[in-house]
Enzyme design. Structure first.
Site, PDB file in Angstrom:
ATOM      1  N   GLY A  79       4.701   7.007  -1.287  1.00  0.00           N
ATOM      2  CA  GLY A  79       5.998   6.381  -1.159  1.00  0.00           C
ATOM      3  C   GLY A  79       6.953   6.837  -0.093  1.00  0.00           C
ATOM      4  O   GLY A  79       8.148   6.576  -0.194  1.00  0.00           O
ATOM      5  N   GLY A  80       6.482   7.474   0.988  1.00  0.00           N
ATOM      6  CA  GLY A  80       7.405   7.893   2.032  1.00  0.00           C
ATOM      7  C   GLY A  80       8.196   6.738   2.614  1.00  0.00           C
ATOM      8  O   GLY A  80       9.428   6.796   2.725  1.00  0.00           O
ATOM      9  N   LYS A  81       7.510   5.661   2.961  1.00  0.00           N
ATOM     10  CA  LYS A  81       8.191   4.501   3.542  1.00  0.00           C
ATOM     11  C   LYS A  81       8.921   3.695   2.464  1.00  0.00           C
ATOM     12  O   LYS A  81       9.941   3.055   2.738  1.00  0.00           O
ATOM     13  CB  LYS A  81       7.189   3.634   4.301  1.00  0.00           C
ATOM     14  N   ASP A 130       1.257  -1.077   4.910  1.00  0.00           N
ATOM     15  CA  ASP A 130       0.929   0.193   5.570  1.00  0.00           C
ATOM     16  C   ASP A 130      -0.531   0.449   5.239  1.00  0.00           C
ATOM     17  O   ASP A 130      -0.857   1.182   4.310  1.00  0.00           O
ATOM     18  CB  ASP A 130       1.847   1.294   5.050  1.00  0.00           C
ATOM     19  N   CYS A 170       0.874  -1.186   0.000  1.00  0.00           N
ATOM     20  CA  CYS A 170       0.000   0.000   0.000  1.00  0.00           C
ATOM     21  C   CYS A 170       0.902   1.225   0.000  1.00  0.00           C
ATOM     22  O   CYS A 170       0.906   2.018   0.948  1.00  0.00           O
ATOM     23  CB  CYS A 170      -0.920  -0.006   1.210  1.00  0.00           C
ATOM     24  N   ALA A 171       1.657   1.386  -1.065  1.00  0.00           N
ATOM     25  CA  ALA A 171       2.778   2.333  -1.081  1.00  0.00           C
ATOM     26  C   ALA A 171       2.351   3.786  -1.046  1.00  0.00           C
ATOM     27  O   ALA A 171       3.082   4.647  -0.539  1.00  0.00           O
ATOM     28  CB  ALA A 171       3.656   2.081  -2.310  1.00  0.00           C
ATOM     29  N   CYS A 207      -1.580   4.343  10.785  1.00  0.00           N
ATOM     30  CA  CYS A 207      -1.401   5.609  11.494  1.00  0.00           C
ATOM     31  C   CYS A 207      -2.650   5.908  12.312  1.00  0.00           C
ATOM     32  O   CYS A 207      -3.138   7.037  12.352  1.00  0.00           O
ATOM     33  CB  CYS A 207      -1.073   6.757  10.535  1.00  0.00           C
ATOM     34  N   ASP A 238      -0.077   0.086  -5.391  1.00  0.00           N
ATOM     35  CA  ASP A 238      -1.157   0.903  -4.858  1.00  0.00           C
ATOM     36  C   ASP A 238      -2.325   0.852  -5.833  1.00  0.00           C
ATOM     37  O   ASP A 238      -2.138   0.560  -7.023  1.00  0.00           O
ATOM     38  CB  ASP A 238      -0.710   2.354  -4.630  1.00  0.00           C
TER      39      ASP A 238
END
Length: 387
Positions: free
Chosen positions: A223-225, A287, A219-220, A340, A243
């Site tokens: 793309g932060g992670k 994520d 679940c990109a 989150c 995604d």
């Protein structure tokens, strides 16, 4: 500027627009606004969205003009003459302001009633402190991109550019700007740093990636992670960033180019995505889509867009995604599930239900990031391995 604030609040409250996008579009459409004007509009609108119910109680009304009147008075501003026809009585506002502390928590902390009940039922006595922390303004946190520079080099570069930063204890690559300070756009475009909250930066290390591995970021998003994982892999191996949103993957491609990342392949989810990659990955990051309640510091508009039903639907989606993505793993692989959110129903409960359904897996590690304890966004993360 006052009318611009009214228009933006109508877009957020009446049309369900995402706050930061609406403000960005307003700035783009009004290039003649100076720095001071942009700052006034942004701060006014953000604070009204954050404190909507509390300001509505003080003003005795919830239309944008009344909310703005209450906010500007709270900031110590003199209300403009044209405000007189809005129906706001300054004397009455003073009286109601003195009564705010005795109002129910949902009004004082400015959240919908259903959300207050949900948070209280799931978190109990913790809810007060967490909610108070989520109503604080969030400083900008940076992640050093070690593919381009070391932390020491980045700190020196930023200081030379007049940007003060502090290291974040416990996070190797995190740097925090003073509250209210932003990173100049020309520096952000450089690629040496990414904007990524400290809480978010705690998730990727759970995967324990190494150079040469095959990794799936299921679940990109933008793309932060993904980029954090690429840096940890030193540009070696492969990350498949998946995604459902082509728009988000396009943004990831742009960011990856800026960051010097070459080992990420982007793909939109399709009907054969999982089928053709069963048992192919050393590591999988889920994520998961979630309520996002842990990010209310920087997304206060989210609490007005969410509903009890949407949170329940999200839980069902999380369960399906988690179960499917386990099939990506090799026998000795590891999966990290993260959200989150600070709601146990989206976190620990999801994992407990999975382990009860499927005895092949065991919980290997788990973490919870508390905004009240850290001042960061809330994040949950856990690592699953085969028995």
């Amino acid at each position: 500027m006052a009318e611009a604030c009214v228009v933006l609040l109508e877009q957020v409250f009446d049309e369900g627009r995402v706050l930061d996008r609406a403000i960005a579009e307003a700035f783009k459409a009004n290039p003649k606004w100076g720095k001071r004007d942009r700052g006034f509009v942004a701060e006014s609108v953000w604070e009204v969205v954050r404190w909507r119910r509390a300001l509505g109680f003080v003003a005795g009304a919830e239309d944008p003009r009344s909310l703005l009147a209450a906010e500007w008075r709270r900031q110590g501003f003199t209300l403009p003459d044209w405000w007189e026809w809005s129906g706001v009585d300054v004397g009455e506002m003073e009286n109601r302001e003195s009564q705010l502390a005795s109002q129910p928590r949902a009004i004082r902390e400015s959240i919908p009633d259903w959300l207050d009940l949900l948070g209280s039922s799931e978190l109990g006595d913790r809810w007060d402190a967490e909610l108070s922390a989520l109503n604080q303004r969030a400083p900008v946190c940076l992640r050093v991109n070690r593919l381009i520079a070391s932390k020491e080099e980045v700190v020196s570069w930023l200081n030379d550019e007049g940007v003060e930063v502090e290291e974040v204890e416990g996070l190797d690559d995190a740097l925090m700007l003073p509250l209210g300070k932003l990173l100049p756009k020309r520096l952000f475009q450089d690629g040496r740093v990414e904007i990524q909250d400290a809480g978010s930066q705690t998730v990727a290390p759970l995967l324990g990636v190494e150079p040469g591995m095959r990794v799936v970021d299921a679940c990109a998003g933008a793309g932060g992670k993904t980029l954090q994982l690429a840096a940890a892999m030193q540009g070696s191996g492969e990350i498949l960033a998946l995604d459902v949103s082509a728009r988000k993957l396009t943004e990831l491609k742009r960011r990856a180019g800026r960051a010097g990342v070459r080992n990420v392949r982007m793909e939109e989810w399709g009907k054969n995505t999982l089928k053709t990659r069963i048992a192919s990955a050393d590591r999988v990051l889920v994520d998961a889509p979630c309520s996002g309640l842990g990010t209310l510091r920087r997304q206060p508009d989210l609490k007005w867009r969410l509903s009890k039903e949407s949170v329940e639907d999200m839980r069902d989606l999380q369960s399906r995604i988690l179960e499917n993505c386990l099939e990506f793993l090799k026998d000795d692989g590891q999966l990290v599930y993260a959200t989150c959110s600070l709601l146990p129903s989206e976190n620990e409960q999801q994992i407990a239900e999975l382990l009860q359904r499927d005895s092949r897996w065991r919980l290997d590690a788990e973490m919870n990031i508390s905004p009240a304890a850290t001042g960061w966004d809330a994040f949950y993360g856990c690592r699953l391995v085969k028995r």
